[in-house]
Scaffold this motif. Structure first.
Motif, PDB file in Angstrom:
ATOM      1  N   GLY A  26       0.811  -1.196   0.000  1.00 39.60           N
ATOM      2  CA  GLY A  26       0.000   0.000   0.000  1.00 39.60           C
ATOM      3  C   GLY A  26       0.850   1.255   0.000  1.00 39.60           C
ATOM      4  O   GLY A  26       2.085   1.197  -0.092  1.00 39.60           O
ATOM      5  N   ALA A  27       0.172   2.384   0.105  1.00 43.82           N
ATOM      6  CA  ALA A  27       0.859   3.669   0.055  1.00 43.82           C
ATOM      7  C   ALA A  27       0.062   4.693   0.842  1.00 43.82           C
ATOM      8  O   ALA A  27      -1.125   4.503   1.135  1.00 43.82           O
ATOM      9  N   VAL A  28       0.737   5.793   1.195  1.00 46.72           N
ATOM     10  CA  VAL A  28       0.089   6.921   1.856  1.00 46.72           C
ATOM     11  C   VAL A  28       0.138   8.112   0.903  1.00 46.72           C
ATOM     12  O   VAL A  28       1.207   8.450   0.379  1.00 46.72           O
ATOM     13  N   HIS A  29      -1.024   8.726   0.663  1.00 44.87           N
ATOM     14  CA  HIS A  29      -1.124   9.879  -0.224  1.00 44.87           C
ATOM     15  C   HIS A  29      -1.633  11.086   0.552  1.00 44.87           C
ATOM     16  O   HIS A  29      -2.400  10.957   1.504  1.00 44.87           O
ATOM     17  N   VAL A  39      -5.496  16.160   4.053  1.00 44.89           N
ATOM     18  CA  VAL A  39      -5.414  15.019   4.954  1.00 44.89           C
ATOM     19  C   VAL A  39      -4.465  14.001   4.334  1.00 44.89           C
ATOM     20  O   VAL A  39      -4.037  14.147   3.189  1.00 44.89           O
ATOM     21  N   ALA A  40      -4.124  12.978   5.099  1.00 45.77           N
ATOM     22  CA  ALA A  40      -3.336  11.856   4.583  1.00 45.77           C
ATOM     23  C   ALA A  40      -4.242  10.636   4.490  1.00 45.77           C
ATOM     24  O   ALA A  40      -5.055  10.394   5.385  1.00 45.77           O
ATOM     25  N   VAL A  41      -4.117   9.883   3.419  1.00 47.45           N
ATOM     26  CA  VAL A  41      -4.913   8.676   3.216  1.00 47.45           C
ATOM     27  C   VAL A  41      -3.969   7.496   3.050  1.00 47.45           C
ATOM     28  O   VAL A  41      -3.149   7.473   2.131  1.00 47.45           O
ATOM     29  N   LYS A  42      -4.085   6.530   3.940  1.00 49.24           N
ATOM     30  CA  LYS A  42      -3.304   5.294   3.837  1.00 49.24           C
ATOM     31  C   LYS A  42      -4.147   4.261   3.113  1.00 49.24           C
ATOM     32  O   LYS A  42      -5.277   3.959   3.520  1.00 49.24           O
ATOM     33  N   ARG A  43      -3.625   3.714   2.026  1.00 49.85           N
ATOM     34  CA  ARG A  43      -4.364   2.768   1.185  1.00 49.85           C
ATOM     35  C   ARG A  43      -3.644   1.421   1.214  1.00 49.85           C
ATOM     36  O   ARG A  43      -2.454   1.344   0.945  1.00 49.85           O
ATOM     37  N   VAL A  44      -4.383   0.359   1.530  1.00 48.77           N
ATOM     38  CA  VAL A  44      -3.814  -0.988   1.609  1.00 48.77           C
ATOM     39  C   VAL A  44      -4.632  -1.913   0.716  1.00 48.77           C
ATOM     40  O   VAL A  44      -5.862  -1.979   0.834  1.00 48.77           O
ATOM     41  N   SER A  83     -11.913   5.540   8.744  1.00 52.04           N
ATOM     42  CA  SER A  83     -11.340   4.374   8.081  1.00 52.04           C
ATOM     43  C   SER A  83     -12.433   3.614   7.356  1.00 52.04           C
ATOM     44  O   SER A  83     -13.618   3.755   7.661  1.00 52.04           O
ATOM     45  N   GLU A  84     -12.023   2.807   6.407  1.00 53.49           N
ATOM     46  CA  GLU A  84     -12.961   1.980   5.657  1.00 53.49           C
ATOM     47  C   GLU A  84     -12.265   0.704   5.219  1.00 53.49           C
ATOM     48  O   GLU A  84     -11.138   0.740   4.713  1.00 53.49           O
ATOM     49  N   ALA A  85     -12.913  -0.429   5.450  1.00 51.66           N
ATOM     50  CA  ALA A  85     -12.449  -1.709   4.924  1.00 51.66           C
ATOM     51  C   ALA A  85     -13.578  -2.293   4.089  1.00 51.66           C
ATOM     52  O   ALA A  85     -14.730  -2.314   4.518  1.00 51.66           O
ATOM     53  N   LEU A  94      -8.781   1.779   3.614  1.00 48.79           N
ATOM     54  CA  LEU A  94      -8.243   3.135   3.751  1.00 48.79           C
ATOM     55  C   LEU A  94      -8.330   3.623   5.188  1.00 48.79           C
ATOM     56  O   LEU A  94      -9.265   3.281   5.919  1.00 48.79           O
ATOM     57  N   ILE A  95      -7.336   4.407   5.569  1.00 47.14           N
ATOM     58  CA  ILE A  95      -7.367   5.154   6.827  1.00 47.14           C
ATOM     59  C   ILE A  95      -7.096   6.614   6.494  1.00 47.14           C
ATOM     60  O   ILE A  95      -6.106   6.931   5.830  1.00 47.14           O
TER      61      ILE A  95
END
Length: 337
Positions: A26-29, A39-44, A83-85, A94-95
């Motif tokens: 994943g990555a953080v954008h 904001v920062a969004v962590k995507r996995v 967050s969302e799964a 995502l967080i």
């Protein structure tokens, strides 16, 4: 600064921007809200995690989102927003977090080199304030290191990346399992039967919040030298062996007596004799405001309103959050370091 409270009746759109960091799964954008706040969004990618050794990353996402969701806000911990799964455990999870635009302490060291002691002491005080807060909420971070410490443009340090964190049971609760980055891990983590260092079993491999204190000491060494402890060793198992079997890591030769005394308290090999995060707050190496902040319980803040799930908006790189509200950040305690 985290975005202001949002109306629960208006959908919130996210447009992804530049990448802030990337891992195997994943990555953080950086992302832009419709309000104009960043904001920062962590995507996995949970599907990719499920197909291989990334199952640990999948679990880490679940742990990270739950730990952050249940924590109150604190000025030295990156703020959780939502967050969302996806249902069924497949797809992208995502967080949404506060975006800390100054980069990491690791980036500061790469750009500017070793820090002056007063700067390193101030940064260590910020981290310690965050650790007192986490430990009072029974959270062991387990991966305190410069790359996971984010710096605002005003010089405030915030603890981030809770993918290795765990919550222990009750006061004095114990964690178990190898987690974190070898160069910063406490020796008691390796003291288990069949431990990977090949040494004799010296314990059951359990540890508590004081493992984070050891990691803070190793982080301070890096801040003062611009090099990670044991950076001359390229094999992580060799690093583990040195930490498990050698008395102390190499200390900065030019450090002051106060800095060395603080490091000695952090890097005490026996966890029972090692200072706790709260005990360290009044150490003379740190700015005096920190001890006052924690004596006054300035870190005990009411829990925020929990943000509800977010949904993908359309087929592009925009996102919409529906329902709930995101709490505003609390005002910082007076005279916090």
């Amino acid at each position: 600064m985290p975005p202001s409270r949002l109306s629960p009746h208006r959908p919130m759109h996210f447009r992804l921007g530049r990448m802030l960091g990337k891992g195997a799964y994943g990555a953080v954008h950086e992302a832009l809200l419709e309000s104009g706040a960043s904001v920062a969004v962590k995507r996995v990618d949970l599907g990719r995690c499920a197909r291989g050794p990334g199952k640990d990353s999948r679990l880490a996402f679940n742990v990270e989102s739950e730990v952050l969701r249940n924590l109150p806000s604190h000025p030295h911990v990156v703020a959780f927003l939502a967050s969302e799964a996806p249902r069924g455990g497949q797809g992208e999870a995502l967080i949404w977090m506060e975006c800390v635009s100054g980069g990491s302490v690791s980036g500061v060291l790469k750009t500017y080199g070793a820090m002056r002691e007063d700067t390193a002491g101030r940064f260590a005080a910020h981290v310690l304030s965050g650790l007192v807060f986490l430990h009072s909420n029974r959270v062991v971070h387990r991966d305190v290191k410069p790359a996971n410490l984010l710096v605002t443009v005003c010089g405030t340090v915030k603890i981030g990346d809770f993918g290795s964190a765990c919550v222990v049971d009750g006061e004095g609760g114990k964690a178990k399992g190898i987690a974190g980055t070898p160069n910063y891990m406490a020796p008691e983590i390796f003291r288990m039967v069949n431990n990977p260092t090949g040494g004799e079993a010296q314990g059951d491999g359990t540890y508590d919040c004081k493992a984070d204190v050891w990691s803070l000491g190793m982080t301070l060494i890096e801040m003062l030298t611009a090099h990670p402890p044991y950076s001359e060793l390229s094999n992580p198992f060799a690093v583990m062996f040195h930490i498990a079997r050698h008395p102390t890591p190499p200390l900065p030769p030019s450090a002051s007596s106060r800095a060395l005394a603080f490091l000695a308290r952090c890097l005490e090999r026996c966890p029972e004799a090692r200072s706790s995060s709260l005990d360290l707050c009044t150490d003379p190496f740190l700015p005096p405001q920190l001890g006052r902040l924690n004596r006054d319980a300035g870190w005990q803040l009411p829990p925020p309103t929990l943000a509800t799930r977010a949904t993908r908006c359309g087929g592009g790189r925009s996102w919409r959050r529906t329902g709930g509200s995101i709490p505003p950040p609390p005002p910082p305690p007076p005279n916090h370091p």
